[in-house]
Design an enzyme around this catalytic site. Structure first.
Site, short mmCIF file in Angstrom:
data_model
loop_
_atom_site.label_atom_id
_atom_site.label_comp_id
_atom_site.label_asym_id
_atom_site.label_seq_id
_atom_site.Cartn_x
_atom_site.Cartn_y
_atom_site.Cartn_z
N SER A 136 0.86 -1.18 0.00
CA SER A 136 0.00 0.00 0.00
C SER A 136 0.90 1.24 0.00
O SER A 136 1.85 1.31 -0.77
CB SER A 136 -0.93 -0.04 1.22
OG SER A 136 -1.67 1.14 1.37
N TYR A 150 -4.69 8.40 -6.32
CA TYR A 150 -3.70 7.36 -6.07
C TYR A 150 -3.91 6.75 -4.69
O TYR A 150 -3.90 5.52 -4.52
CB TYR A 150 -2.29 7.93 -6.17
CG TYR A 150 -1.22 7.02 -5.64
CD1 TYR A 150 -0.86 5.87 -6.33
CD2 TYR A 150 -0.57 7.30 -4.43
CE1 TYR A 150 0.12 5.01 -5.83
CE2 TYR A 150 0.41 6.46 -3.93
CZ TYR A 150 0.75 5.32 -4.63
OH TYR A 150 1.72 4.47 -4.13
N LYS A 154 -4.76 2.73 -2.96
CA LYS A 154 -4.06 2.08 -1.86
C LYS A 154 -4.99 1.85 -0.67
O LYS A 154 -4.83 0.88 0.07
CB LYS A 154 -2.83 2.90 -1.47
CG LYS A 154 -1.79 2.98 -2.58
CD LYS A 154 -1.37 1.58 -3.06
CE LYS A 154 -0.25 1.62 -4.07
NZ LYS A 154 0.19 0.27 -4.48
#
Length: 285
Positions: A136, A150, A154
């Site tokens: 992650s 983004y 994660k």
């Protein structure tokens, strides 16, 4: 005596993937390293190490993922540790990021990772042992301006891994999600970080500042990727690995700041938070 394990590491040509591959081979374990192209270059880099098997894989291609898993199992006989490392960053305000940019980031970081998980797990289930390690980010624990899209990919990996850990535990398989902070890799280079093509001037004070930071911070990040790689070796050797593993003081600080702010919001809004149950439920409490 150490039991030799076989690792399957995606995105092994550079960055975290390459560092982890080096550390794992140095520990005496075997590695199936996946790259999108130029497999022979990675083989040559490790002087044709017999414990290294390099496979070409685009993780967004599910058929390729299944083929790579089959090749790995045929070559080394088993797969003990999966490291889902392949992915890339997208620096953009949420509004700036185009639909195409968002979809592509999810295609690689989330759907591509799921392709590999589905390809590898049948082998781990058959042997009733294994460890899935998903990478992650600090942005997957606490978002920040410029990293909303983004970070959301994660955040997805955090949630997927939590579910996996519960589902796989009865089968003797572990699942861990590792959240690194800023490490001195090529993540802030153009090779790993995509900038949106759609710049909105109104975000200059926030996202614009982050774009400048990304340039200035490159090659000055606090995290040591070789130490991160050793942490992965230690993690895979653990009999009772954690579901969540933040790496880096910057990650830990950011997460603690977030949880403190979250607790303050709960305290400030406690009556609203606790006041939404049906009256009959409250009466039974």
């Amino acid at each position: 005596m150490k039991t030799q394990k076989t690792w399957f590491i995606t995105g092994a040509s550079r960055g975290f993937g390459l560092n982890i591959t080096k550390a794992v081979l140095a520990s005496g374990d075997k590695v199936v390293a996946t790259v999108r192209s130029k497999a022979e270059e990675l083989v040559a880099q490790f002087n044709n190490n017999e414990n290294l098997f390099v496979v070409t894989l685009d993780i967004t291609n599910e058929d390729q993922a299944k083929q790579a898993a089959a090749q790995a199992a045929d070559h080394f006989g088993r797969i003990d540790v999966l490291v889902n490392n392949a992915g890339y960053g997208l620096l953009a305000a949420v509004e700036e990021a185009t639909a195409r940019e968002v979809k592509q980031n999810y295609e690689v970081n989330v759907f591509g990772t799921l392709n590999v998980i589905r390809a590898i797990l049948p082998y781990m289930r058959k042997q009733r042992a294994g460890h899935v390690i998903n990478i992650s980010s600090v942005g997957g624990l606490s978002s920040y301006y410029g990293w909303g899209v983004y970070g959301s990919t994660k955040f997805a990996m955090e949630g997927i891994t939590e579910g996996l850990a519960l589902e796989l535990a009865p089968l003797g398989i572990h699942a861990t999600v590792v959240a690194p902070g800023f490490f001195r890799t090529n993540f802030l280079d153009e090779s790993s970080l995509s900038n949106t093509t759609n710049i909105i001037d109104d975000y200059d004070e926030t996202v614009g500042t982050m774009r400048k930071f990304a340039i200035e911070a490159n090659n000055k990040q606090p995290g040591d990727p070789e130490k991160l790689a050793q942490a992965f070796v230690k993690l895979a050797a653990s009999e009772n690995p954690p579901v969540h593993l933040p790496l880096g003081n910057d990650t830990l600080t950011r997460f603690r700041e977030k949880t403190a702010a979250f607790e303050k919001d709960i305290a400030d809004w406690y009556e609203v938070v606790t006041g939404t149950d049906h009256d009959d439920v409250v009466a039974k409490a």
